[in-house]
Scaffold this active site. Structure first.
Site, PDB file in Angstrom:
ATOM      1  N   ASP A   1       0.839  -1.194   0.000  1.00  0.00           N
ATOM      2  CA  ASP A   1       0.000   0.000   0.000  1.00  0.00           C
ATOM      3  C   ASP A   1       0.878   1.250   0.000  1.00  0.00           C
ATOM      4  OD1 ASP A   1      -2.318   1.550   0.186  1.00  0.00           O
ATOM      5  OD2 ASP A   1      -2.325   1.500   2.380  1.00  0.00           O
TER       6      ASP A   1
ATOM      7  N   ASP B   1       2.609   4.941  -5.776  1.00  0.00           N
ATOM      8  CA  ASP B   1       1.886   6.198  -5.617  1.00  0.00           C
ATOM      9  C   ASP B   1       2.767   7.340  -6.086  1.00  0.00           C
ATOM     10  OD1 ASP B   1       0.464   8.406  -4.920  1.00  0.00           O
ATOM     11  OD2 ASP B   1       0.334   7.948  -2.765  1.00  0.00           O
TER      12      ASP B   1
ATOM     13  N   GLU C   1      -1.954   5.650  -9.136  1.00  0.00           N
ATOM     14  CA  GLU C   1      -2.864   6.629  -8.540  1.00  0.00           C
ATOM     15  C   GLU C   1      -2.839   7.938  -9.311  1.00  0.00           C
ATOM     16  OE1 GLU C   1      -4.147   8.740  -4.308  1.00  0.00           O
ATOM     17  OE2 GLU C   1      -2.599   7.184  -4.308  1.00  0.00           O
TER      18      GLU C   1
ATOM     19  N   SER D   1      -8.408   2.561   8.981  1.00  0.00           N
ATOM     20  CA  SER D   1      -8.760   3.278  10.208  1.00  0.00           C
ATOM     21  C   SER D   1      -9.811   2.544  11.027  1.00  0.00           C
ATOM     22  CB  SER D   1      -9.252   4.690   9.875  1.00  0.00           C
ATOM     23  OG  SER D   1      -8.215   5.467   9.332  1.00  0.00           O
TER      24      SER D   1
END
Length: 311
Positions: A82, A104, A134, A259
């Site tokens: 990630d 990213d 992205e 989260s």
């Protein structure tokens, strides 16, 4: 069963109008809670590791824990990096057994993003690994990602086709109103996702998997538990789950959730110590925390992602 690729997962998700949950992992209990829920719901999942998690737990520990989860559950699991921000980090994860990586480059210019993403794609595809790119920038803070509201940028649909064609990415993370962390919106704000942008991107990229980052709903139950037991999170407001389900029925094939897992775990541990201040055995407070993780993941798989029974 070995680790699997995201390619077939996404093809099935797009055709079926559901999304795959990509859950961030940091330790054994989180991995166990996620994978036990997936096994019970017969749902395909992606376990993803940030550079922060990799620094915290070490690459080898996390990969071996994921291998153990596959051996224990027999479920199809992809292991994903990630928010990789350099070619070197992506290469290390590819060489270390990951089946998917994200590069990213959203903080670079459009041309620099293309060049970096293409370099990662070429290396990854040569090793049978899929790549997520992205376009656009999400606001919020999560691990090494820190973007202010002023620097957040919606994805421009006019750029997506050129970006995908020139880089060869297998999926694309976009910005349509989600944000990283638990403090997504201020009190009184009305959370909205730009479904018009998502619809236009889907039109420009037919049958192409789209990814939503920063998609935790910040479950009020867990925020309340934290606040009741010494926390201070009155302003935590997340993405409404009905909006995420709608996105999953469109072009979105992967929804990232981090989260909500952190909140579920922290809420359980705070509640445990409030009731049992003399406990000191980690198993006493990590066992209910793991169960909380399992419960929130099961809910997401069924009610938000719609991927239960799809493994």
């Amino acid at each position: 069963m070995p680790l699997v690729s995201t390619k077939e997962m996404f093809a099935k998700a797009y055709a079926g109008g559901y999304a795959i949950g990509a859950f961030n992992v940091n330790n054994m209990e989180i991995i166990q809670g996620i994978t036990e829920a997936a096994a019970e719901e017969k749902a395909p999942i992606i376990l993803q590791v940030s550079s922060g998690a990799r620094n915290y737990a070490k690459h080898v520990y996390l990969t071996k824990l994921v291998e153990a989860a596959i051996a224990d559950t027999g479920m199809p699991i992809a292991l994903h990096l990630d928010h990789g921000d350099t070619f070197e980090l992506c290469k290390s994860c590819i060489d270390g057994g990951f089946t998917s990586v994200m590069i990213d480059g959203s903080h670079h210019s459009f041309e620099e993003n293309i060049a970096l993403t293409k370099k990662v794609v070429e290396y990854a595809h040569a090793h049978g690994v899929t790549v997520e790119g992205e376009l656009g920038r999400l606001a919020g803070i999560e691990d090494d990602v820190n973007v202010s509201d002023e620097d957040a940028v919606y994805t421009d649909p006019d750029e997506v086709q050129e970006f995908v064609e020139r880089t060869g990415v297998d999926s694309l993370a976009i910005a349509i109103g989600t944000s990283h962390g638990a403090y997504k919106f201020k009190p009184g704000q009305n959370p909205q996702l730009r479904f018009d942008i998502l619809e236009e991107i889907g039109r420009r990229l037919p049958n192409f998997p789209i990814v939503l980052h920063g998609a935790s709903s910040v479950v009020p139950e867990y925020v309340e538990m934290i606040n009741k037991n010494g926390g201070a999170m009155p302003d935590a407001i997340g993405i409404p789950e009905d909006m995420l389900r709608k996105a999953a029925s469109m072009a979105v094939c992967k929804i990232n959730i981090d989260s909500d897992l952190r909140l579920a775990m922290t809420a359980s541990i705070r509640q445990h110590f409030a009731s049992n201040p003399d406990h000191f055995d980690p198993r006493q407070y990590l066992k209910p925390a793991r169960e909380n993780i399992k419960n929130i993941v099961r809910h997401k798989l069924v009610s938000v992602l719609g991927c239960n029974g799809k493994a």
